[in-house]
Scaffold this motif. Structure first.
Motif, PDB file in Angstrom:
ATOM      1  N   TYR A 269       0.837  -1.197   0.000  1.00  0.00           N
ATOM      2  CA  TYR A 269       0.000   0.000   0.000  1.00  0.00           C
ATOM      3  C   TYR A 269       0.875   1.251   0.000  1.00  0.00           C
ATOM      4  CZ  TYR A 269      -3.798  -3.181   1.086  1.00  0.00           C
ATOM      5  OH  TYR A 269      -4.715  -4.201   1.019  1.00  0.00           O
ATOM      6  N   PRO A 270       0.456   2.299  -0.721  1.00  0.00           N
ATOM      7  CA  PRO A 270       1.263   3.523  -0.813  1.00  0.00           C
ATOM      8  C   PRO A 270       1.080   4.434   0.399  1.00  0.00           C
ATOM      9  CG  PRO A 270      -0.702   3.772  -2.131  1.00  0.00           C
ATOM     10  CD  PRO A 270      -0.738   2.365  -1.583  1.00  0.00           C
ATOM     11  N   THR A 271       1.430   3.908   1.558  1.00  0.00           N
ATOM     12  CA  THR A 271       1.330   4.687   2.788  1.00  0.00           C
ATOM     13  C   THR A 271       2.328   4.127   3.792  1.00  0.00           C
ATOM     14  OG1 THR A 271      -0.218   5.624   4.406  1.00  0.00           O
ATOM     15  CG2 THR A 271      -0.465   3.283   3.887  1.00  0.00           C
ATOM     16  N   ASP A 272       2.516   4.840   4.898  1.00  0.00           N
ATOM     17  CA  ASP A 272       3.477   4.350   5.878  1.00  0.00           C
ATOM     18  C   ASP A 272       2.811   3.354   6.829  1.00  0.00           C
ATOM     19  OD1 ASP A 272       2.077   5.870   7.817  1.00  0.00           O
ATOM     20  OD2 ASP A 272       3.409   7.579   7.550  1.00  0.00           O
ATOM     21  N   ALA A 273       3.660   2.681   7.617  1.00  0.00           N
ATOM     22  CA  ALA A 273       3.154   1.636   8.499  1.00  0.00           C
ATOM     23  C   ALA A 273       2.190   2.186   9.541  1.00  0.00           C
ATOM     24  CB  ALA A 273       4.324   0.921   9.178  1.00  0.00           C
ATOM     25  N   ALA A 274       2.447   3.383  10.038  1.00  0.00           N
ATOM     26  CA  ALA A 274       1.579   3.950  11.076  1.00  0.00           C
ATOM     27  C   ALA A 274       0.162   4.154  10.553  1.00  0.00           C
ATOM     28  CB  ALA A 274       2.161   5.265  11.577  1.00  0.00           C
ATOM     29  N   ASP A 275       0.037   4.666   9.336  1.00  0.00           N
ATOM     30  CA  ASP A 275      -1.285   4.908   8.764  1.00  0.00           C
ATOM     31  C   ASP A 275      -1.991   3.588   8.465  1.00  0.00           C
ATOM     32  OD1 ASP A 275      -3.424   6.494   7.518  1.00  0.00           O
ATOM     33  OD2 ASP A 275      -2.656   5.665   5.637  1.00  0.00           O
ATOM     34  N   LEU A 276      -1.259   2.631   7.885  1.00  0.00           N
ATOM     35  CA  LEU A 276      -1.880   1.346   7.559  1.00  0.00           C
ATOM     36  C   LEU A 276      -2.288   0.615   8.831  1.00  0.00           C
ATOM     37  CD1 LEU A 276      -2.681  -0.441   5.209  1.00  0.00           C
ATOM     38  CD2 LEU A 276      -0.414  -1.494   5.289  1.00  0.00           C
ATOM     39  N   TRP A 277      -1.458   0.680   9.849  1.00  0.00           N
ATOM     40  CA  TRP A 277      -1.800   0.067  11.135  1.00  0.00           C
ATOM     41  C   TRP A 277      -3.078   0.685  11.703  1.00  0.00           C
ATOM     42  CZ3 TRP A 277      -0.242  -4.051  13.898  1.00  0.00           C
ATOM     43  CH2 TRP A 277      -0.615  -4.107  15.246  1.00  0.00           C
ATOM     44  N   ASP A 278      -3.189   1.993  11.606  1.00  0.00           N
ATOM     45  CA  ASP A 278      -4.376   2.671  12.121  1.00  0.00           C
ATOM     46  C   ASP A 278      -5.622   2.226  11.359  1.00  0.00           C
ATOM     47  OD1 ASP A 278      -5.443   4.823  13.947  1.00  0.00           O
ATOM     48  OD2 ASP A 278      -6.072   5.657  12.012  1.00  0.00           O
ATOM     49  N   ALA A 279      -5.509   2.088  10.045  1.00  0.00           N
ATOM     50  CA  ALA A 279      -6.656   1.652   9.239  1.00  0.00           C
ATOM     51  C   ALA A 279      -7.097   0.249   9.622  1.00  0.00           C
ATOM     52  CB  ALA A 279      -6.309   1.708   7.760  1.00  0.00           C
ATOM     53  N   LEU A 280      -6.144  -0.582  10.032  1.00  0.00           N
ATOM     54  CA  LEU A 280      -6.435  -1.975  10.364  1.00  0.00           C
ATOM     55  C   LEU A 280      -6.931  -2.175  11.790  1.00  0.00           C
ATOM     56  CD1 LEU A 280      -3.243  -3.525   8.766  1.00  0.00           C
ATOM     57  CD2 LEU A 280      -5.574  -3.978   8.000  1.00  0.00           C
ATOM     58  N   THR A 281      -6.596  -1.267  12.696  1.00  0.00           N
ATOM     59  CA  THR A 281      -6.853  -1.519  14.117  1.00  0.00           C
ATOM     60  C   THR A 281      -7.718  -0.473  14.805  1.00  0.00           C
ATOM     61  OG1 THR A 281      -4.816  -0.368  14.774  1.00  0.00           O
ATOM     62  CG2 THR A 281      -4.646  -2.738  14.336  1.00  0.00           C
ATOM     63  N   ASN A 282      -7.983   0.630  14.152  1.00  0.00           N
ATOM     64  CA  ASN A 282      -8.792   1.692  14.734  1.00  0.00           C
ATOM     65  C   ASN A 282     -10.268   1.364  14.508  1.00  0.00           C
ATOM     66  OD1 ASN A 282     -10.274   4.096  15.163  1.00  0.00           O
ATOM     67  ND2 ASN A 282      -8.495   5.369  14.689  1.00  0.00           N
ATOM     68  N   GLY A 283     -11.005   1.208  15.602  1.00  0.00           N
ATOM     69  CA  GLY A 283     -12.414   0.832  15.496  1.00  0.00           C
ATOM     70  C   GLY A 283     -13.262   1.816  14.725  1.00  0.00           C
TER      71      GLY A 283
ATOM     72  N   GLU B 104      -3.344 -13.835  11.211  1.00  0.00           N
ATOM     73  CA  GLU B 104      -2.202 -13.028  11.621  1.00  0.00           C
ATOM     74  C   GLU B 104      -1.901 -12.017  10.524  1.00  0.00           C
ATOM     75  OE1 GLU B 104       2.525 -13.521  12.879  1.00  0.00           O
ATOM     76  OE2 GLU B 104       1.158 -15.243  12.949  1.00  0.00           O
ATOM     77  N   VAL B 105      -1.718 -10.764  10.900  1.00  0.00           N
ATOM     78  CA  VAL B 105      -1.411  -9.684   9.961  1.00  0.00           C
ATOM     79  C   VAL B 105      -0.081  -9.065  10.356  1.00  0.00           C
ATOM     80  CG1 VAL B 105      -2.118  -7.413   9.108  1.00  0.00           C
ATOM     81  CG2 VAL B 105      -3.826  -9.223   9.433  1.00  0.00           C
ATOM     82  N   THR B 106       0.791  -8.913   9.367  1.00  0.00           N
ATOM     83  CA  THR B 106       2.110  -8.326   9.596  1.00  0.00           C
ATOM     84  C   THR B 106       2.352  -7.219   8.587  1.00  0.00           C
ATOM     85  OG1 THR B 106       2.962 -10.454  10.389  1.00  0.00           O
ATOM     86  CG2 THR B 106       4.588  -8.785   9.744  1.00  0.00           C
ATOM     87  N   LEU B 107       2.910  -6.104   9.044  1.00  0.00           N
ATOM     88  CA  LEU B 107       3.256  -4.986   8.174  1.00  0.00           C
ATOM     89  C   LEU B 107       4.770  -4.950   7.996  1.00  0.00           C
ATOM     90  CD1 LEU B 107       0.885  -2.161   9.461  1.00  0.00           C
ATOM     91  CD2 LEU B 107       0.436  -3.999   7.809  1.00  0.00           C
ATOM     92  N   ILE B 108       5.195  -4.838   6.717  1.00  0.00           N
ATOM     93  CA  ILE B 108       6.610  -4.896   6.370  1.00  0.00           C
ATOM     94  C   ILE B 108       6.964  -3.667   5.548  1.00  0.00           C
ATOM     95  CG2 ILE B 108       8.389  -6.277   5.212  1.00  0.00           C
ATOM     96  CD1 ILE B 108       6.309  -8.660   5.474  1.00  0.00           C
ATOM     97  N   PRO B 109       7.982  -2.896   5.942  1.00  0.00           N
ATOM     98  CA  PRO B 109       8.368  -1.727   5.145  1.00  0.00           C
ATOM     99  C   PRO B 109       8.748  -2.133   3.722  1.00  0.00           C
ATOM    100  CG  PRO B 109       9.447  -1.703   7.295  1.00  0.00           C
ATOM    101  CD  PRO B 109       8.819  -3.050   7.153  1.00  0.00           C
ATOM    102  N   ALA B 110       8.329  -1.305   2.755  1.00  0.00           N
ATOM    103  CA  ALA B 110       8.641  -1.543   1.349  1.00  0.00           C
ATOM    104  C   ALA B 110       9.115  -0.240   0.730  1.00  0.00           C
ATOM    105  CB  ALA B 110       7.418  -2.075   0.606  1.00  0.00           C
TER     106      ALA B 110
END
Length: 216
Positions: free
Chosen positions: A35-49, A102-108
């Motif tokens: 995804y064309p975004t940083d890990a913090a933003d993607l994490w928020d999209a995945l875990t923010n209710g 299980e979901v893992t975010l990896i820098p690209a």
């Protein structure tokens, strides 16, 4: 949804593994998309209710470790592990059937790669009927919704999203995704013929389109 079905389906890499859990055989579906975004933003999209319903489904419950969550009209489960902002693990419970996600975010170089690993005990009849595409195509569609939200910052229209697999673009997307999962199953040792037939039944399940196992 105005998308290029071929290009969008190709953004996901798919892998199937054979495993075991609690002494019983499992099948593991692995999907990766960048995804064309940083890990913090993607994490928020995945875990923010508050953000999860913007691209997936309304969610309730306790999203902390040990808490139970429930997706509206879909799975619920327990948050087993959370290592922010890198990975989390939950149970994925549909009625009495329990599987593990299980979901893992990896820098690209061009953003952040999401790796989704879904492990389930083998139900021989269900596996023979649909193969890994039964769960895999659903995740393909979810990862597409996540991309639309991340790239636009907007809420994905839920009704439009639900109807997408029945549209011409959607049918083509599902066919490509199901074929990708069939290829991954063959790479894991499945016979090509039955894998292709299972993919065709998966397409019918998601789209209502008639089965086509002719290869045309």
């Amino acid at each position: 949804m105005n998308i290029d079905s071929v290009a969008t389906a190709d953004l996901v890499s798919r892998e199937v593994r054979s495993g075991s859990r609690d002494g019983a055989p499992t099948k593991i579906a692995v999907a990766r998309r960048t995804y064309p975004t940083d890990a913090a933003d993607l994490w928020d999209a995945l875990t923010n209710g508050e953000r999860i319903p913007r691209w997936f489904l309304p969610i309730s419950g306790d999203l902390h470790v040990g808490g139970r969550y429930q997706l509206e009209g879909n799975a619920g489960g327990v948050v087993e592990r959370c290592d922010a902002p890198e990975s989390f693990a939950v149970t994925w419970e549909m009625g009495p059937i329990v599987s593990w996600l299980e979901v893992t975010l990896i820098p690209a170089d061009d953003g952040t790669t999401l790796e989704l690993v879904h492990e389930a005990h083998v139900d021989p009849a269900f596996t023979a009927q649909f193969g890994p595409g039964a769960v895999g195509v659903g995740w393909d569609l979810a990862l597409m919704g996540l991309a639309l939200h991340v790239e636009s910052r907007a809420r994905v229209d839920r009704d439009e999203g639900l109807a997408f697999p029945t549209t011409p673009n959607g049918v083509e997307f599902v066919k490509l995704a199901a074929a990708g999962w069939a290829a991954a199953a063959v790479a894991d040792g499945d016979e090509p013929g039955p894998a292709k037939e299972a993919a065709a039944r998966t397409v019918t399940f998601y789209t209502g389109a008639p089965e086509d196992t002719s290869g045309s």
